[in-house]
Write an enzyme that holds these catalytic residues in place. Structure first.
Site, PDB file in Angstrom:
ATOM      1  CG  ASP A 306      -2.229   0.734   0.958  1.00  0.00           C
ATOM      2  OD1 ASP A 306      -2.235   1.667   0.136  1.00  0.00           O
ATOM      3  OD2 ASP A 306      -3.242   0.399   1.594  1.00  0.00           O
ATOM      4  CD  GLU A 511      -6.562   5.369   2.973  1.00  0.00           C
ATOM      5  OE1 GLU A 511      -5.705   4.828   3.690  1.00  0.00           O
ATOM      6  OE2 GLU A 511      -6.314   5.872   1.861  1.00  0.00           O
TER       7      GLU A 511
END
Length: 625
Positions: A306, A511
């Site tokens: 990521d 997020e």
């Protein structure tokens, strides 16, 4: 003179012979050669620097032709909101991607780079693209074939901008709505998430004949990414990037199942999660990345980190970068999303390979996997983008598909107070109706996070139809539609409204910025519900990425609709409110009464929801006007 001509001819023949001989030995450039032969032929010609370059993914903001060439960079990406320029056109995107590709192709071995971008509910970074409902809404449809068609449409729009690789779909099984990424999850139920992996088949253009082999059909399809491996939806208290405390059996039965299905369907890459499993960071978890994913499940595509994922192996992030590189690469991560300080990564990895703390076999495994995907998807034969798919971008056909998805995603939770006649579908020929609420005329709120920018935005952030606009275009020409975002209670009593439509919900987020311990709708949403519903019959439409606190307000409402984050096509909501289609969505996750109950999922011993998993009402549209 004649002698000079003979010498020149012989020299030309010699050059031609050398070129022909070199071409004949370049198996990797022969599209007819077996895939494995091409991989091995190219690999044996690569220097360590060229191999490490292939493992490096950088953001477009630091990429140039010289950087691509000099470092043999294997991949470029757009992070959330990283764009060529504001409101960039299809041509702007294609020109940018091609510019970077020219740099890659000017390197010694002419290995094409692969450009990646988030496309989690359509081509969401790009102005004017079709924005579909977020995954939680698609989970409510229970329609894998619809997900597949959305995958096809998304791939066409992404390819129209010259991009062949997407970081989607998210296969998290969200077990706690306090998590800020819960809307990226199709459901709390792994069976639903598993079924919706059909979106991968749409994105990549089909399924491989050999199960588990990375598979992309050509220039109208994209390489997909299953993310975030594994357990990201099960963290303690739903805290993003936190620790998932669960035994191995439950990790497999709840969180792994969608990945196994994705691998069978030929997903090209798997992205590792920021989160930990029982205290071990996934980015450094060799047991799960190499042992489970690569060895046991026999995943043959490449594993990607990521965004700055290896940095976060340490706390604070980046505090021991040399260790992070060592731990991440040895765990089995093949492509590292750097995305800015690529020279630090390249230098550190080079030093560790030269010192043998990272074996060359690990580097070769990573590069083989990256090359396998690039060869398989035809990137060597067709590295340059063009404008041939331009007409698919934001097309009417795709917007109609998104409108269908909105219709099918809506979940009717209440329709009529005790003993009262159902309010829905509402009368489109009513003399006068009120539309109110913070989300009624706000396209940015309607789309949510990961839309144009990372966190999403407010207002007309892209091209689409707000819910208010959809209502106005649907009602009878003689119907008066009055819009007041937060109407004054005295004005409500002074007007003779047939009914009110209140649209409220959450602000956009993405997020960790979306993590919430309270899960409340934004003010003045609750106040608007009370004021409007006390003055007239009302339907409340909740625009949110997850269940939020509703129990105190439900008694005020005549009807309640969970609309999730529907995207750009608000007309789909009007289609169902006014009875052109029935409500058909089912709750993809449990709707709690109080946050004190969380986490709470179907099957738990103390299961006492406001609305249970799978709950739905429908409407009789036979008498709809």
């Amino acid at each position: 003179m004649a002698q000079l001509q003979k010498i020149c001819i012989r020299l030309l023949l010699f050059i031609c012979l050398v070129v022909t001989s070199e071409s004949a030995t370049l198996t990797y450039k022969d599209p007819k050669a077996p895939l494995q032969s091409r991989i091995e032929d190219l690999l044996k010609q690569m220097t360590l620097a060229e191999k490490i370059g292939q493992m490096t993914q950088i953001d477009r903001s630091v990429a140039t032709q010289d950087v691509m060439k000099n470092y043999s960079i294997g991949s470029v990406l757009s992070g959330g909101g990283s764009i060529p320029k504001p409101n960039a056109t299809v041509e702007d995107w294609v020109n940018m991607v091609n510019d970077f590709q020219k740099g890659a192709l000017s390197s010694r071995l002419q290995i094409p780079m692969i450009y990646g971008i988030d496309a989690v509910h359509g081509h969401n970074n790009v102005y004017g693209a079709t924005i579909f409902p977020h995954n939680i809404g698609l989970g409510a449809t229970r329609d894998p074939e619809l997900a597949k068609r959305i995958g096809v449409a998304t791939a066409l729009e992404v390819r129209a901008t010259g991009i062949p690789y997407v970081f989607a779909p998210c296969l998290a099984v969200c077990r706690d709505p306090r998590w800020g990424r819960c809307y990226e999850s199709f459901s709390e139920n792994p069976e639903i998430v598993e079924a919706m992996t059909e979106v991968i088949v749409g994105l990549q253009g089909g399924e491989p004949s050999q199960k588990g082999t990375p598979f992309v059909t050509g220039k109208q399809s994209v390489a997909a990414t299953a993310k975030h491996f594994v357990g990201d939806g099960g963290t303690v208290r739903g805290i993003d990037e936190n620790n998932t405390v669960i035994d191995y059996h439950d990790l497999l039965s709840i969180h792994l199942r969608p990945y196994y299905r994705a691998i069978i369907k030929g997903v090209s890459s798997v992205m590792v999660s920021y989160s930990s499993w029982n205290g071990v960071k996934m980015h450094s978890n060799r047991k799960l990345v190499t042992g489970l994913l690569k060895s046991t499940l026999r995943f043959r595509g490449f594993v990607i980190s990521d965004w700055q994922g290896i940095d976060r192996i340490t706390s604070p992030p980046g505090s021991n970068y040399m260790f992070s590189v060592h731990a991440g690469v040895n765990a089995g991560i093949d492509m590292i999303m750097v995305p800015y300080n690529y020279t630090d990564f390249i230098n550190d990895l080079t030093d560790q390979v030269n010192s043998k703390s990272i074996p060359m076999s690990r580097i070769d495994d990573a590069v083989r996997r990256i090359l396998r995907v690039k060869f398989q998807m035809g990137l060597f034969e067709n590295p340059m983008a063009d404008l041939s798919l331009k007409d698919h971008f934001g097309s009417r056909k795709h917007r109609e598909l998104a409108r269908e998805a909105v219709r099918k995603s809506l979940v009717l939770l209440k329709n009529g107070k005790d003993g009262d006649k159902p309010l829905l579908p509402v009368d489109k020929k009513a003399p006068k109706i009120l539309v109110a609420g913070t989300h009624a005329d706000n396209l940015g709120y309607q789309c949510g996070g990961w839309t144009i920018t990372w966190q999403g935005g407010s207002g007309n952030t892209t091209i689409g139809t707000t819910i208010l606009s959809a209502i106005r275009s649907t009602v009878d020409p003689h119907t008066e539609v009055v819009y007041q975002e937060n109407p004054d209670p005295s004005s409500l009593k002074a007007n003779d409204y047939s009914y009110g439509i209140v649209v409220v919900g959450e602000l956009p987020y993405a997020e960790f910025d979306g993590d919430s311990t309270t899960l409340t709708m934004i003010e003045p949403g609750p106040t608007i519900i009370k004021n409007v519903c006390a003055s007239m019959k009302c339907v409340v439409v909740v625009v949110s990425g997850r269940p939020i606190v509703l129990e105190p307000y439900v008694p005020y409402m005549d009807a309640l609709v969970a609309a999730w984050l529907p995207g750009t096509e608000g007309q789909g909501l009007a289609d169902v409110l006014f009875g052109f289609y029935p409500f058909s969505g089912k709750l993809p996750r449990t709707w709690f009464k109080s946050v004190n109950q969380l986490p709470m999922n179907v099957g738990d011993k103390h299961y006492d929801p406001l609305f249970p998993f799978g709950f739905s009402l429908t409407t009789d549209i036979s008498d709809a006007s």
